[in-house]
Design a protein around this motif. Sequence first.
Motif, PDB file in Angstrom:
ATOM      1  N   GLN A   1      65.053  56.696 193.052  1.00 68.85           N
ATOM      2  CA  GLN A   1      63.968  57.343 193.786  1.00 68.85           C
ATOM      3  C   GLN A   1      64.693  58.270 194.687  1.00 68.85           C
ATOM      4  O   GLN A   1      65.732  58.033 195.429  1.00 68.85           O
ATOM      5  CB  GLN A   1      63.356  56.397 194.802  1.00 68.85           C
ATOM      6  CG  GLN A   1      61.973  57.006 195.407  1.00 68.85           C
ATOM      7  CD  GLN A   1      61.334  56.238 196.283  1.00 68.85           C
ATOM      8  OE1 GLN A   1      61.758  55.050 196.770  1.00 68.85           O
ATOM      9  NE2 GLN A   1      60.161  56.475 196.505  1.00 68.85           N
ATOM     10  N   TYR A   2      64.275  59.534 194.492  1.00 73.45           N
ATOM     11  CA  TYR A   2      64.847  60.745 195.199  1.00 73.45           C
ATOM     12  C   TYR A   2      63.791  61.031 196.594  1.00 73.45           C
ATOM     13  O   TYR A   2      62.867  60.930 196.429  1.00 73.45           O
ATOM     14  CB  TYR A   2      65.122  61.887 194.474  1.00 73.45           C
ATOM     15  CG  TYR A   2      63.802  62.457 193.762  1.00 73.45           C
ATOM     16  CD1 TYR A   2      63.097  63.422 194.198  1.00 73.45           C
ATOM     17  CD2 TYR A   2      63.891  62.284 192.369  1.00 73.45           C
ATOM     18  CE1 TYR A   2      62.049  63.836 193.688  1.00 73.45           C
ATOM     19  CE2 TYR A   2      62.562  62.695 191.678  1.00 73.45           C
ATOM     20  CZ  TYR A   2      61.989  63.742 192.302  1.00 73.45           C
ATOM     21  OH  TYR A   2      60.701  64.237 191.535  1.00 73.45           O
ATOM     22  N   LYS A   3      64.244  61.693 197.321  1.00 76.24           N
ATOM     23  CA  LYS A   3      63.615  62.342 198.575  1.00 76.24           C
ATOM     24  C   LYS A   3      62.615  63.153 198.214  1.00 76.24           C
ATOM     25  O   LYS A   3      62.974  64.186 197.208  1.00 76.24           O
ATOM     26  CB  LYS A   3      64.524  62.820 199.553  1.00 76.24           C
ATOM     27  CG  LYS A   3      65.473  61.665 200.380  1.00 76.24           C
ATOM     28  CD  LYS A   3      66.487  62.196 201.365  1.00 76.24           C
ATOM     29  CE  LYS A   3      67.279  60.857 201.703  1.00 76.24           C
ATOM     30  NZ  LYS A   3      68.570  61.438 202.562  1.00 76.24           N
ATOM     31  N   ARG A   4      61.575  63.227 198.870  1.00 79.54           N
ATOM     32  CA  ARG A   4      60.644  64.391 198.723  1.00 79.54           C
ATOM     33  C   ARG A   4      60.851  65.729 198.334  1.00 79.54           C
ATOM     34  O   ARG A   4      62.110  66.116 199.355  1.00 79.54           O
ATOM     35  CB  ARG A   4      59.513  64.211 199.815  1.00 79.54           C
ATOM     36  CG  ARG A   4      58.393  65.075 199.435  1.00 79.54           C
ATOM     37  CD  ARG A   4      57.484  65.126 200.575  1.00 79.54           C
ATOM     38  NE  ARG A   4      56.406  66.133 199.910  1.00 79.54           N
ATOM     39  CZ  ARG A   4      55.264  65.968 200.853  1.00 79.54           C
ATOM     40  NH1 ARG A   4      54.819  65.043 201.522  1.00 79.54           N
ATOM     41  NH2 ARG A   4      54.218  66.964 200.321  1.00 79.54           N
ATOM     42  N   SER A   5      60.596  66.280 197.197  1.00 77.32           N
ATOM     43  CA  SER A   5      61.293  67.852 196.949  1.00 77.32           C
ATOM     44  C   SER A   5      62.796  67.708 196.626  1.00 77.32           C
ATOM     45  O   SER A   5      63.324  68.871 196.736  1.00 77.32           O
ATOM     46  CB  SER A   5      60.506  68.811 197.863  1.00 77.32           C
ATOM     47  OG  SER A   5      59.410  68.765 197.968  1.00 77.32           O
ATOM     48  N   GLU A   6      63.367  66.691 196.513  1.00 74.36           N
ATOM     49  CA  GLU A   6      65.022  66.905 196.302  1.00 74.36           C
ATOM     50  C   GLU A   6      65.278  66.208 195.049  1.00 74.36           C
ATOM     51  O   GLU A   6      66.689  65.830 194.827  1.00 74.36           O
ATOM     52  CB  GLU A   6      65.606  66.322 197.412  1.00 74.36           C
ATOM     53  CG  GLU A   6      65.331  66.943 198.782  1.00 74.36           C
ATOM     54  CD  GLU A   6      66.161  66.803 199.948  1.00 74.36           C
ATOM     55  OE1 GLU A   6      67.403  65.783 199.675  1.00 74.36           O
ATOM     56  OE2 GLU A   6      66.040  66.892 200.960  1.00 74.36           O
TER      57      GLU A   6
END
Length: 160
Positions: free
Chosen positions: A7-12
């Motif tokens: 899971q990546y950070k929002r918009s990253e």
Amino acid sequence: MAWYAVQYKRSEGDRALANLEYQGAECFFPKIAVEKIRRGKRTSIMEPLFKGYLFVNVDNADPLWSKIRSTRGVSRLVAFAGKPASIDADIIEYIRASVDRLNDQGGISKGQLLKLHDGPFRGLEAVFQRYDGDERAVVLISFMQKQQLIKVPLASVASL
């Protein structure tokens, strides 16, 4: 080696992908072409198929394991009961093939022959003219011995 969801950070997502690949990880970040209206014009942009997630192929003995969580752009490794959840390689290959097939299809082009499969004009053939917003299309049909332009939901048309 096995595949795992990250899971990546929002918009990253792109940042997480670049940083994981820089560390030597084999990654898969499936994106599909989506048509959106920007400043009154229809444009095609690439969006993640699984918003918030990408996949990484890592061996259990790889020292990259300890670095995944601290990689810039990464939020966490998807785990259940504290154990990273592995994904079968066949599933990843199926997703990869499906994404490639979807991206090769593209959108509907002007003059393309379609069939209406829903609504009052169900069963009629139509010729695509243009998009009308994100959800509708303007098509040309022959109805009552006349050529008629009608607006129909995109979900009710299919290519012949």
